[in-house]
Motif scaffolding. Structure first.
Motif, short mmCIF file in Angstrom:
data_model
loop_
_atom_site.label_atom_id
_atom_site.label_comp_id
_atom_site.label_asym_id
_atom_site.label_seq_id
_atom_site.Cartn_x
_atom_site.Cartn_y
_atom_site.Cartn_z
N ARG A 185 5.55 -7.96 37.14
CA ARG A 185 6.33 -7.17 36.94
C ARG A 185 5.85 -6.28 35.80
NH1 ARG A 185 9.71 -10.31 34.39
NH2 ARG A 185 9.62 -9.61 32.33
N ILE A 186 6.00 -4.87 36.18
CA ILE A 186 5.53 -3.80 35.36
C ILE A 186 6.58 -2.96 34.69
CG2 ILE A 186 3.90 -1.75 35.34
CD1 ILE A 186 2.73 -2.98 37.98
N SER A 187 6.64 -2.84 33.22
CA SER A 187 7.41 -2.12 32.53
C SER A 187 6.90 -1.11 31.75
CB SER A 187 8.26 -3.23 31.52
OG SER A 187 8.66 -4.34 32.48
N ARG A 188 7.90 -0.11 32.07
CA ARG A 188 7.88 1.40 31.13
C ARG A 188 8.58 1.40 30.09
NH1 ARG A 188 6.63 6.57 33.33
NH2 ARG A 188 8.71 6.42 34.45
N TYR A 189 8.42 1.75 28.79
CA TYR A 189 9.28 2.03 27.76
C TYR A 189 8.87 3.52 27.26
CZ TYR A 189 10.35 -2.91 27.68
OH TYR A 189 10.61 -4.24 28.12
N ASP A 190 10.08 4.11 26.52
CA ASP A 190 9.98 5.30 26.05
C ASP A 190 10.53 5.33 24.62
OD1 ASP A 190 10.09 7.97 25.30
OD2 ASP A 190 11.60 8.69 26.93
N GLY A 191 9.50 5.56 23.61
CA GLY A 191 10.06 5.63 22.14
C GLY A 191 10.46 7.10 21.67
N ARG A 192 10.52 8.14 22.71
CA ARG A 192 10.69 9.46 21.97
C ARG A 192 12.17 9.79 21.96
NH1 ARG A 192 7.24 12.18 26.93
NH2 ARG A 192 8.54 10.83 28.12
N ARG A 193 13.16 8.88 22.18
CA ARG A 193 14.52 9.06 22.21
C ARG A 193 15.08 8.46 20.85
NH1 ARG A 193 15.73 7.25 28.49
NH2 ARG A 193 14.26 8.45 29.50
N GLY A 194 14.37 8.74 19.64
CA GLY A 194 14.97 8.10 18.67
C GLY A 194 14.33 7.24 18.08
N GLY A 195 12.95 6.71 18.44
CA GLY A 195 12.15 6.03 17.68
C GLY A 195 12.04 4.63 18.36
N SER A 196 12.89 4.10 18.73
CA SER A 196 13.11 2.61 19.10
C SER A 196 12.44 2.64 20.70
CB SER A 196 14.18 1.83 18.98
OG SER A 196 15.27 2.71 19.84
N LEU A 197 11.94 1.66 21.12
CA LEU A 197 11.26 1.77 22.39
C LEU A 197 12.36 1.09 23.33
CD1 LEU A 197 7.64 0.63 21.81
CD2 LEU A 197 8.34 2.85 22.74
N MET A 198 12.84 2.00 24.49
CA MET A 198 13.76 1.90 25.25
C MET A 198 13.19 1.66 26.75
SD MET A 198 16.46 1.79 23.42
CE MET A 198 17.87 1.73 24.54
N LEU A 199 13.65 0.62 27.34
CA LEU A 199 13.29 0.48 28.74
C LEU A 199 13.61 1.61 29.75
CD1 LEU A 199 11.80 -1.57 30.56
CD2 LEU A 199 14.35 -2.27 31.50
N VAL A 200 12.66 2.22 30.52
CA VAL A 200 12.58 3.17 31.36
C VAL A 200 12.85 2.77 32.51
CG1 VAL A 200 11.55 5.54 32.29
CG2 VAL A 200 11.45 4.81 30.06
N ASP A 201 12.05 1.98 33.05
CA ASP A 201 12.04 1.26 34.56
C ASP A 201 11.13 0.06 34.56
OD1 ASP A 201 9.50 2.17 35.15
OD2 ASP A 201 10.18 4.27 35.94
N GLU A 202 11.46 -0.80 35.68
CA GLU A 202 10.38 -1.74 35.97
C GLU A 202 10.24 -1.97 37.51
OE1 GLU A 202 11.27 -5.20 32.71
OE2 GLU A 202 12.46 -5.26 34.29
N LYS A 203 8.95 -2.07 37.78
CA LYS A 203 8.60 -2.39 39.20
C LYS A 203 8.27 -3.84 39.47
CE LYS A 203 7.29 -1.11 43.21
NZ LYS A 203 8.10 -0.81 44.54
N GLU A 204 8.78 -4.53 40.23
CA GLU A 204 8.42 -6.05 40.57
C GLU A 204 7.48 -6.07 42.00
OE1 GLU A 204 11.47 -8.80 40.83
OE2 GLU A 204 11.59 -9.06 38.64
N ILE A 205 6.32 -6.43 41.92
CA ILE A 205 5.37 -6.39 42.96
C ILE A 205 5.09 -8.02 43.38
CG2 ILE A 205 3.01 -6.15 43.92
CD1 ILE A 205 2.96 -3.78 41.77
N ASN A 206 5.41 -8.40 44.62
CA ASN A 206 5.14 -9.58 45.14
C ASN A 206 3.67 -9.69 45.61
OD1 ASN A 206 8.00 -10.44 45.28
ND2 ASN A 206 8.03 -9.28 47.17
#
Length: 219
Positions: A185-206
């Motif tokens: 599972r690969i997770s991207r987070y974004d901290g530009r929307r107010g400081g705290s890191l929020m989940l943007v998307d996740e990709k699961e690869i079998n």
């Protein structure tokens, strides 16, 4: 009449009890955040465990063989086999994967051949040998590896993800087990929307399989 009422009460009580027991036996796990420790423990019917630890990211710029600048992030996964049987690990990644929230955008994913070692963690690029040469020669090839982790021993591997400059790359990843299948599972987070890191998307690869059976994740 009294007999019918008594039977109805017993049936209702039984259904309520069954519902309570079913709910209490369901596996529930905490929702992961960017700061969660990606450590998963599994156990067989004898209580023998398999433990998977997943690292934070480490990033640096990379220039491909055509002179194009890219971003590179590295991760490691360490597996400890506390069972009585050898663990046969088979992993295969595609050349690239599509980013869920960016249709048509692909990130490269590669498996450097080095065996992960905790002693090398403080070193640049986690101490991976000839990483630049490996990436140059394999950037457009699918990656795979086969490892055996003997009983009471640990082993691991590295993952490199490449993406264009300007794109927001993955911060956390995690290898986990579903049955005998491996999922990355690969997770991207974004901290530009107010400081705290929020989940943007996740990709699961079998991404492969193991030989051990009947492993259940522990809380």
């Amino acid at each position: 009449m009294k007999t019918i009422i008594l039977l109805l009460i017993m049936a209702t009580t039984g259904l309520f009890s069954f519902g309570q027991n079913s709910k209490s036996t369901q596996d529930t796990f905490e929702i992961e955040t960017v700061s969660s420790i990606r450590k998963y423990e599994y156990a067989d019917s004898l209580g023998q465990r398999l433990i998977i630890q997943n690292s934070w990211s480490r990033g640096i710029q990379y220039v491909d063989p055509n002179g194009k600048k890219k971003n590179k992030v590295l991760f490691w996964t360490r597996i400890t086999n506390e069972t009585e049987n050898p663990l046969e690990l088979n992993i295969a990644f595609p050349v690239e994967y599509e980013v869920p929230s960016l249709p048509g955008k692909y990130f490269k994913i590669l498996l450097p051949p080095d065996t992960m070692a905790l002693a090398k963690e403080p070193l640049p690029d986690y101490g991976i040998t000839d990483l630049k040469s490996f990436l140059d020669n394999n950037i457009d090839k699918p990656s795979s590896l086969k490892r055996t982790i003997n009983p009471k021993e640990s082993g691991g591997f590295y993952v490199a993800i490449l993406f264009d400059e300007g794109a927001m790359g993955p911060i956390r990843t995690g290898l986990s087990i579903k049955g005998q299948n491996l999922v990355y599972r690969i997770s991207r987070y974004d901290g530009r929307r107010g400081g705290s890191l929020m989940l943007v998307d996740e990709k699961e690869i079998n991404c492969g399989s193991i030989n051990l059976k009947n492993l259940l994740r522990q809380k």
